[in-house]
Motif scaffolding. Structure first.
Motif, PDB file in Angstrom:
ATOM      1  N   GLU A  70      -1.707 -28.288  18.374  1.00 53.50           N
ATOM      2  CA  GLU A  70      -0.464 -28.706  18.758  1.00 53.50           C
ATOM      3  C   GLU A  70       0.218 -29.885  18.002  1.00 53.50           C
ATOM      4  OE1 GLU A  70      -0.597 -28.068  23.240  1.00 53.50           O
ATOM      5  OE2 GLU A  70      -2.328 -29.371  22.906  1.00 53.50           O
ATOM      6  N   SER A  71       1.646 -29.909  18.205  1.00 55.40           N
ATOM      7  CA  SER A  71       2.160 -30.956  17.562  1.00 55.40           C
ATOM      8  C   SER A  71       1.824 -32.250  17.264  1.00 55.40           C
ATOM      9  CB  SER A  71       3.659 -31.202  17.821  1.00 55.40           C
ATOM     10  OG  SER A  71       3.803 -30.354  19.070  1.00 55.40           O
ATOM     11  N   TYR A 272     -11.425 -28.677  24.538  1.00 46.34           N
ATOM     12  CA  TYR A 272      -9.934 -28.386  23.992  1.00 46.34           C
ATOM     13  C   TYR A 272      -9.472 -27.138  23.597  1.00 46.34           C
ATOM     14  CZ  TYR A 272      -5.453 -29.135  21.489  1.00 46.34           C
ATOM     15  OH  TYR A 272      -4.233 -28.914  21.138  1.00 46.34           O
ATOM     16  N   ALA A 275      -9.101 -25.251  26.694  1.00 48.53           N
ATOM     17  CA  ALA A 275      -7.989 -25.233  27.315  1.00 48.53           C
ATOM     18  C   ALA A 275      -7.004 -24.745  26.514  1.00 48.53           C
ATOM     19  CB  ALA A 275      -7.853 -26.847  27.409  1.00 48.53           C
ATOM     20  N   LEU A 276      -6.785 -24.797  25.355  1.00 49.91           N
ATOM     21  CA  LEU A 276      -5.818 -24.303  24.588  1.00 49.91           C
ATOM     22  C   LEU A 276      -5.856 -22.431  24.506  1.00 49.91           C
ATOM     23  CD1 LEU A 276      -3.844 -25.446  22.209  1.00 49.91           C
ATOM     24  CD2 LEU A 276      -5.531 -24.847  20.511  1.00 49.91           C
ATOM     25  N   LEU A 277      -6.878 -22.152  24.556  1.00 47.86           N
ATOM     26  CA  LEU A 277      -6.940 -20.667  24.714  1.00 47.86           C
ATOM     27  C   LEU A 277      -6.357 -20.168  26.091  1.00 47.86           C
ATOM     28  CD1 LEU A 277     -10.113 -19.402  22.959  1.00 47.86           C
ATOM     29  CD2 LEU A 277      -7.870 -19.749  21.934  1.00 47.86           C
ATOM     30  N   ALA A 279      -4.128 -21.693  27.853  1.00 49.91           N
ATOM     31  CA  ALA A 279      -2.925 -21.657  27.966  1.00 49.91           C
ATOM     32  C   ALA A 279      -2.021 -20.681  27.672  1.00 49.91           C
ATOM     33  CB  ALA A 279      -2.525 -23.100  27.504  1.00 49.91           C
ATOM     34  N   VAL A 280      -2.506 -19.808  26.557  1.00 51.18           N
ATOM     35  CA  VAL A 280      -1.496 -18.901  25.888  1.00 51.18           C
ATOM     36  C   VAL A 280      -1.607 -17.709  26.911  1.00 51.18           C
ATOM     37  CG1 VAL A 280      -1.560 -17.393  23.957  1.00 51.18           C
ATOM     38  CG2 VAL A 280      -2.430 -19.701  23.740  1.00 51.18           C
ATOM     39  N   GLY A 298      -2.242 -33.777  31.702  1.00 54.39           N
ATOM     40  CA  GLY A 298      -1.857 -34.888  30.536  1.00 54.39           C
ATOM     41  C   GLY A 298      -1.087 -34.345  29.288  1.00 54.39           C
ATOM     42  N   GLU A 299      -0.929 -35.249  28.502  1.00 55.54           N
ATOM     43  CA  GLU A 299      -0.322 -34.899  27.287  1.00 55.54           C
ATOM     44  C   GLU A 299      -0.852 -35.774  26.246  1.00 55.54           C
ATOM     45  OE1 GLU A 299       3.909 -35.558  27.327  1.00 55.54           O
ATOM     46  OE2 GLU A 299       4.308 -34.760  29.307  1.00 55.54           O
ATOM     47  N   ILE A 300      -0.457 -34.946  25.110  1.00 63.42           N
ATOM     48  CA  ILE A 300      -1.150 -35.661  23.646  1.00 63.42           C
ATOM     49  C   ILE A 300      -0.865 -37.028  23.563  1.00 63.42           C
ATOM     50  CG2 ILE A 300      -1.516 -35.202  21.334  1.00 63.42           C
ATOM     51  CD1 ILE A 300      -0.137 -32.173  21.940  1.00 63.42           C
TER      52      ILE A 300
END
Lengths: 344, 332
Positions: A70-71, A272, A275-277, A279-280, A298-300
């Motif tokens: 992510e960013s 992580y 979680a990323l997969l 979320a898509v 939470g956030e980055i």
């Protein structure tokens, strides 16, 4: 810590194309810290942004390595360090047996001919006052590859055709073109130097889906035809699964997982990556209906003041006491599958 | 369910030096109470202009709604005076825009921006508005709401700002929320948080939502019904299942074939639509998609196909709609 070379066996290699076992790019323990300064007249360094903090990976000749996250995870900075648009704080970048971080400016110019970059934004990466022909021809002139203007013009026209554009575009300006056409110009400009290795930094992210698919196919065709090697930096995981041989996942300056493409998507190990997969969203209502939507909280965190120990621990569902203090090793848990997590 | 919003034959045009841009060219659709309707399409297809037309936020010059009816909650929005329209915006219809940095005022505190809406529309005291603002921030999952109210937009991350936008949109208990690319600027884990929040809140409060997006995954996850737009017209409309599993328009089919699937191993190469979207100043009477269409016949040149029913609640605007090969390249 250099990952060992694992033979890559793929059933669908006929689709993604084949690659050799030769390591073309080898990045070792790369670090890029940006200083944060305070004071307008007498400025002093008050903190450091650890954009990339100890990242190691290699890319084989003919391979496409996906770099996702992510960013602010450091994927773009990693790409910029490899082509030395940034001067890394520490680490080695070995290309063709040569450490790019140790080269003088003069040697760098030569080495850079074989490494090119395609940027995300096709609007800001082309000079609006230059014709398309000049934009594509300039690198060949600067590097003295084709000093003769007539021959250079012919080569420009050839490159336009290769990238699916009409030769008439050579006399036009960037504002006369659509986003997809401009991105093809960016690709033609990269190809002008006859490179071996191209860094695609979010090269299709700004495009509409129908145009994006055209450009993805073009990148794949060029890889086949010219035996190119790509570092494909992207945040769109569907595109990455489609185009890449192997995929590396970054979070807050660290690499958290690296594996063969299908292994990473079908059996992600790092919390992580999972979680990323998760979320898509998948473009299929049935799949979405049956899916359990576990949403990560939470956030980055800020890279100026990253969490201690494992940088992911404040958001991690598996975190244990040790994660707060101990930085996990990036270890090979099965052949070719690297994970930075103690709980895997 | 009762119909909340009914758009009929909407035409919005922009009169520019380069010619008349037919941004929205005869769009009709309805939104039932509590329902989530998605409008999908690529840049310039008119999906955002349709939404701005509902709110009558088309800037004149150069833009103008030249024809059509918009009925919302038994009121004809296009014949209301500006004063009554202002009462509807922000109270009955909430808005969430793409860019949370530019849609919040950078020099006003979060608290002021939230209470302003409440005081304007609900005629409550500043103290009551303050209490309600704290409740709203808690509802959208912002911690320490009392401290946040005193902060400014630049103190918040993109995801937090979008939560504030959602709080403002929901503050006056609207009947409809229009969300224009609400998560496009956000990272994927934050996008999932925001969309889940929007879904939970709209279901709980029975708010209808129009979600405008180009992301077909987001549509599959959240929409009850889908309208697909191309060059200012709706070319297909139906339930999410109809659109994804039984598309009846070549453009919808082409869109689905253009996107790789993250949940499946890679198969063949992508099969994209060739060519570019049309110039909206140069549209003729024929079907705007025909230059890129594999199924185009002579009739497509002269006659624009109207939306016709192809199944229950499923409509398509294509002469060849029964002849499509709907075996998707990457179907499961």
């Amino acid at each position: 810590m250099t990952p060992s070379v694992e033979p890559a066996v793929r059933d669908d290699s006929q689709y993604r194309g084949t690659h050799s076992e030769e390591i073309l790019v080898d990045v070792k323990d790369l670090r890029m810290y940006f200083p944060v300064t305070e004071g307008a007249i007498i400025s002093r360094v008050v903190a450091e942004v650890k954009a990339v903090d100890g990242v190691s990976f290699f890319i084989r000749r003919g391979e496409t390595l996906g770099l996702v996250g992510e960013s602010g995870c450091g994927k773009t900075t990693t790409g910029r360090c490899i082509i030395r648009l940034e001067n890394p704080t520490d680490g080695k970048i070995v290309f063709h047996g040569q450490d790019l971080t140790e080269l003088s400016q003069k040697q760098l110019i030569e080495a850079r001919q074989k490494i090119q970059i395609i940027f995300q934004d096709p609007y800001s990466s082309l000079n609006p006052r230059m014709t398309i022909g000049d934009i594509i021809g300039e690198p060949m002139q600067v590097h003295g590859i084709i000093p003769d203007p007539v021959k250079r013009n012919n080569r420009v026209r050839e490159l336009l055709t290769v990238c699916g554009l009409e030769v008439g575009f050579a006399d036009r300006y960037p504002h006369e073109m659509s986003g997809g056409q401009r991105q093809r110009v960016g690709i033609a400009r990269a190809l002008a130097m006859d490179p071996e290795f191209i860094i695609c930094d979010e090269a299709v992210s700004a495009l509409d889906v129908s145009i994006q698919a055209q450009v993805i196919n073009l990148l794949e065709d060029l890889r086949e035809e010219y035996g190119l090697t790509y570092l494909f930096i992207a945040h769109d995981l569907s595109v990455v699964r489609h185009i890449c041989h192997r995929v590396a996942v970054m979070y807050l300056g660290h690499m958290v997982e690296l594996a063969e493409c299908d292994v990473l998507f079908d059996n992600p190990m790092h919390p992580y990556t999972q979680a990323l997969l998760e979320a898509v969203p998948i473009p299929d209502p049935d799949v979405e209906h049956d899916r359990e939507h576990k949403i990560i909280k939470g956030e980055i965190p800020s890279p100026i003041n990253p969490p201690s120990g494992c940088v992911f621990h404040p958001r991690c569902p598996l975190a244990v006491g040790g994660c707060k203090t101990e930085v996990p090793d990036f270890r090979e848990v099965e052949p070719g599958h690297w994970v930075a997590c103690t709980e895997v | 369910m009762a119909t909340l919003l009914e758009i009929e034959g909407l035409k919005t045009q922009f009169f520019t030096s380069a010619g008349t841009v037919k941004a929205v060219d005869g769009v009709s659709y309805t939104v039932e109470q509590g329902e989530t309707v998605a409008v999908v399409g690529e840049s310039g297809c008119g999906k955002s202009v349709t939404a701005l037309s509902i709110l009558r936020l088309i800037p004149w010059p150069p833009g103008r709604i030249i024809d059509g009816h918009i009925r919302f909650d038994n009121k004809d929005l296009l014949s209301l005076d500006e004063e009554s329209m202002r009462e509807i915006r922000g109270r009955d219809i909430g808005m969430i825009f793409q860019e949370p940095m530019t849609s919040l005022n950078p020099v006003l505190s979060i608290g002021l921006q939230l209470t302003e809406t409440l005081v304007t529309h609900l005629a409550i005291t500043q103290e009551a508005a303050q209490r309600r603002a704290v409740e709203l921030l808690e509802m959208v999952g912002i911690s320490e709401p009392n401290r946040r109210l005193k902060q400014y937009p630049h103190h918040l991350s993109g995801g937090m700002r979008q939560r504030v936008m959602i709080a403002i949109a929901l503050s006056c208990e609207p009947k409809l929320i229009i969300a224009d690319e609400p998560t496009t600027a956000l990272d994927v884990t934050i996008q999932a948080q925001i969309l889940e929040l929007m879904k939970d809140l709209t279901r709980k409060l029975n708010v209808a939502m129009i979600i405008i997006t180009h992301n077909l995954g987001v549509v599959a996850r959240y929409a009850d019904r889908v309208n697909v737009m191309y060059a200012g017209k709706i070319i297909e409309s139906g339930s999410a299942n109809d659109i994804y599993h039984d598309p009846k328009h070549p453009y919808t089919l082409a869109l689905l074939k253009s996107i790789p699937r993250m949940d499946q191993a890679r198969q063949a190469k992508l099969d994209p639509v060739e060519g570019q979207p049309p110039d909206l100043t140069k549209l003729d009477d024929g079907c705007a998609f025909r230059p890129r269409c594999r199924y185009a016949i002579d009739r497509c040149n002269a006659d624009f196909p109207l939306l016709e029913q192809v199944g229950e609640g499923h409509f398509s605007a294509c002469w060849e709609k029964d002849k499509l090969d709907t075996t998707l390249a990457e179907a499961s």
